[in-house]
Write a protein that holds these residues in place. Structure first.
Motif: not given
Length: 491
Positions: A170-190
Motif C-alpha cells: 500500500r505504501l509503495k503503491a501510494a508513493q508511485h501512484a502517478d507512475k504505477l504501471a503494474a504489479l507482478m504477483v504469483t498466486y499461489p505465491s512463490t
C-alpha cells in the motif's frame, strides 16, 4: 562457393555407421538420464507431471507436425480451429476475455503481458506509467521481464510467513501512484502458499491506476478451483509445458500464452506476415511464429479435451492433496518453511534443510537422493538452503511414500552424524552420489557399500546408477570447460 574445410570432425559424428550402433549410442545417453520413467521428479515450481502418450501422439501427425507457420490459411483450417478452441478454453479456465498463443515461454509470456499493459497505458495517454511493483519472493524472470519492457522495478517486501506485506504494498503503491504501471504477483505465491489477501492486493493496485499481471507458473493449483480474472488480475501467462502437460525440460519447446481481460484484448501481439493475429491495436510480434511453437499445441488441446472440466479440477485437488501429504509425512523430520493460516500449503512445499547444519548441507541431501533413485527437488529456490517439493497430481500414494521414506532415511543418516555415530566428513551424505565404479572399486570408507548403494530394501529392485560422483558445482560455474575436442585437435 564449394566448401573446402573439414566439418563434423568430432568422433561422435563419425563413430556410428549403422542404425543398430546409433540406437545403442542414443540408449546409452538415455540411460544416464533420470526421468519420470524411473521415479517422480519433485522439482518445485516446475510441475514435472505426466505427459500422456495419448496427448503426445498428435504431434507426430503430419497434418500438425509438418505445417509451416506461414502456410496459407485455407490450407490449415483444421489447425486454425484447434487454435480457436484452445484459446477459448484457456480464456475460460483463467476467467479472461482473450488469449494469445504467441509467446514461446513463460518468460516471454511475462514480457508479452507487460507489453500489453504498457500499450494500454500509452493508449490512455499515461506514458509516464513505468513503475512495476514486484514482491521480493518473485521468480527471477519477473524483474528481468519488467526491465525488458522498459519499466522501473520497485520491490515489495514479504512478511515472515512468505506473503506479500500488504502494508508495504500500500505504501509503495501510494508513493508511485502517478507512475504505477503494474504489479507482478504469483498466486499461489512463490513460497507455495495461497496469498490470503490476494483480492485486496489487486484492489490496491487498481486503486492507484496500475494493472495486475499474475504469473501463471503455479496455475496447477488454480485450474478448476479459482480463476485469475475473478481474483482481480488483468493478465496472466500460462506455462503450457507445466500445467497443461507439454513435456518440460530436455530442450523441448515451451509455451507461455497470455490471457487478458477485455480492456487489454486489443493490444495482444500481432504479426507482420500473418493477418488476423492479435488485437486491433497490436504493436507487433513477440516471437517469429504467429502462434509460437504451434506444433506442440495439440498436446495441451488433447489434455484439456480428455480431462474435461471435472477432470481438470480433480487434478488440481490431487496436486494440492499430494503436497500436503508430503508435508504431513515429513513433519518431525523436516520443517516446512511456509504454511497458510490453516497450516496447509498449496501444491508445493519448502523443506527447510538449513536446520541440518553444521552436520549436513542442502546439497548433501539433494545428492544423496540420487542413491535412492530420485531426482532432487528444486534446491535453494526461492530460499537458499532449502528444498522445494512439487509432487503434482500424477504421482500415486505409493510413489509419494517411497519419496518420503527416502527423505526420512536421509534425515536418520544426518541424526547418526549428530550423535557421533558417523564421521562428520567421511559419510554417505558427503560422498553421495555413489556410482557403480565407486562401489566396485577399492573401499576404505567407514560405512558399507550396501548402505551407499542400497540404503533401503526397495532400491535394489529399481536401482538407478548415477553416472558421475559429486562434483564441485561452484568451481564448474567459475571455470568453464568446453565439451568439444581440444583446440590442438583442429591444428
Amino acid at each position: 562457393m564449394a566448401r573446402t574445410s573439414k566439418y563434423l570432425t568430432h568422433p561422435v559424428f563419425n563413430s556410428y555407421h549403422s542404425e543398430t550402433e546409433m540406437l545403442r549410442y542414443m540408449t546409452r545417453l538415455q540411460s544416464r538420464d533420470l526421468s519420470l520413467t524411473h521415479s517422480m521428479i519433485p522439482l518445485g515450481s516446475c510441475t514435472m507431471k505426466l505427459n500422456a502418450t495419448t496427448e503426445m501422439i498428435p504431434v507426430t501427425w503430419p497434418e500438425f507436425g509438418h505445417l509451416h507457420p506461414f502456410a496459407p490459411r485455407n490450407q490449415v483450417a483444421g489447425y486454425a480451429e484447434l487454435f480457436r478452441r484452445l484459446e477459448a478454453w484457456l480464456a475460460e479456465i483463467t476467467g479472461f476475455a482473450a488469449t494469445s498463443l504467441q509467446p514461446n515461454a513463460g518468460s516471454q509470456g511475462e514480457y508479452s503481458g507487460l507489453l500489453t499493459i504498457r500499450a494500454y497505458h500509452h493508449a490512455r495517454g499515461d506514458d509516464q506509467r513505468n513503475v512495476c511493483l514486484i514482491p521480493s519472493s518473485a521468480h527471477g524472470t519477473n524483474p528481468a521481464s519488467a526491465a525488458l519492457a522498459g519499466m522501473e522495478v520497485v520491490v515489495v517486501a514479504c512478511d515472515a510467513h512468505g506473503n506479500i506485506d500488504v502494508a508495504d504494498l500500500r505504501l509503495k503503491a501510494a508513493q508511485h501512484a502517478d507512475k504505477l504501471a503494474a504489479l507482478m504477483v504469483t498466486y499461489p505465491s512463490t513460497h507455495g502458499v495461497f496469498e490470503a489477501a490476494i483480492t485486496e492486493i489487486c484492489a490496491i493496485v487498481h486503486e492507484h491506476g496500475g494493472q495486475v499481471y499474475m504469473d501463471g507458473a503455479n496455475m496447477n493449483a488454480q485450474v478448476g478451483l479459482c480463476r485469475p480474472g475473478d481474483i482481480g488480475a488483468d493478465v496472466c501467462h500460462l506455462n503450457l509445458h507445466k500445467t497443461f502437460s507439454i513435456p518440460h525440460g530436455g530442450g523441448g519447446p515451451g509455451m507461455g500464452p497470455i490471457c487478458v481481460a477485455a480492456h487489454l484484448a486489443r493490444f495482444l501481439p500481432g504479426h507482420v506476415v500473418v493477418d488476423g493475429v492479435g488485437g486491433a491495436e497490436e504493436e507487433g510480434a513477440v516471437s517469429a511464429g504467429p502462434w509460437g511453437s504451434s506444433s506442440v499445441l495439440p498436446i495441451s488441446y488433447a489434455y484439456i479435451a480428455m480431462m474435461g472440466p471435472d477432470g481438470l479440477a480433480d487434478a488440481t485437488k490431487f496436486a494440492i492433496l499430494n503436497a500436503n501429504y508430503i508435508a504431513a509425512r515429513l513433519a518431525g523430520h523436516y520443517e516446512v518453511l511456509y504454511v497458510g493460516a490453516s497450516g496447509r500449503v498449496a501444491h508445493e512445499c519448502i523443506l527447510d534443510t538449513r536446520t541440518l547444519k553444521p552436520f549436513a548441507e542442502v546439497e548433501d541431501v539433494a545428492k544423496r537422493l540420487m542413491d535412492y533413485g530420485f531426482h532432487a527437488p528444486t534446491m535453494s529456490f526461492p530460499v537458499p538452503g532449502t528444498l522445494m517439493v512439487e509432487p503434482t497430481e500424477s504421482e500415486s500414494k505409493e510413489e509419494l511414500d517411497r519419496f518420503c521414506d527416502a527423505m526420512i532415511a536421509i534425515r536418520e543418516e544426518v541424526r547418526a552424524i549428530e550423535r557421533g555415530e558417523s564421521d562428520a566428513q567421511n559419510n554417505a551424505l558427503k560422498h553421495a552420489p555413489h556410482t557403480a565404479a565407486v562401489i566396485a572399486g577399492a573401499w576404505d570408507r567407514p560405512y558399507s557399500r550396501e548402505q551407499a548403494a542400497y540404503p533401503l530394501p526397495w532400491v535394489k529392485e529399481r536401482k538407478f546408477w548415477p553416472y558421475a560422483s559429486r562434483i564441485d558445482n561452484v568451481y564448474g560455474d567459475r571455470n568453464l570447460v568446453c565439451a568439444c575436442l581440444p583446440v590442438e585437435a583442429y591444428a
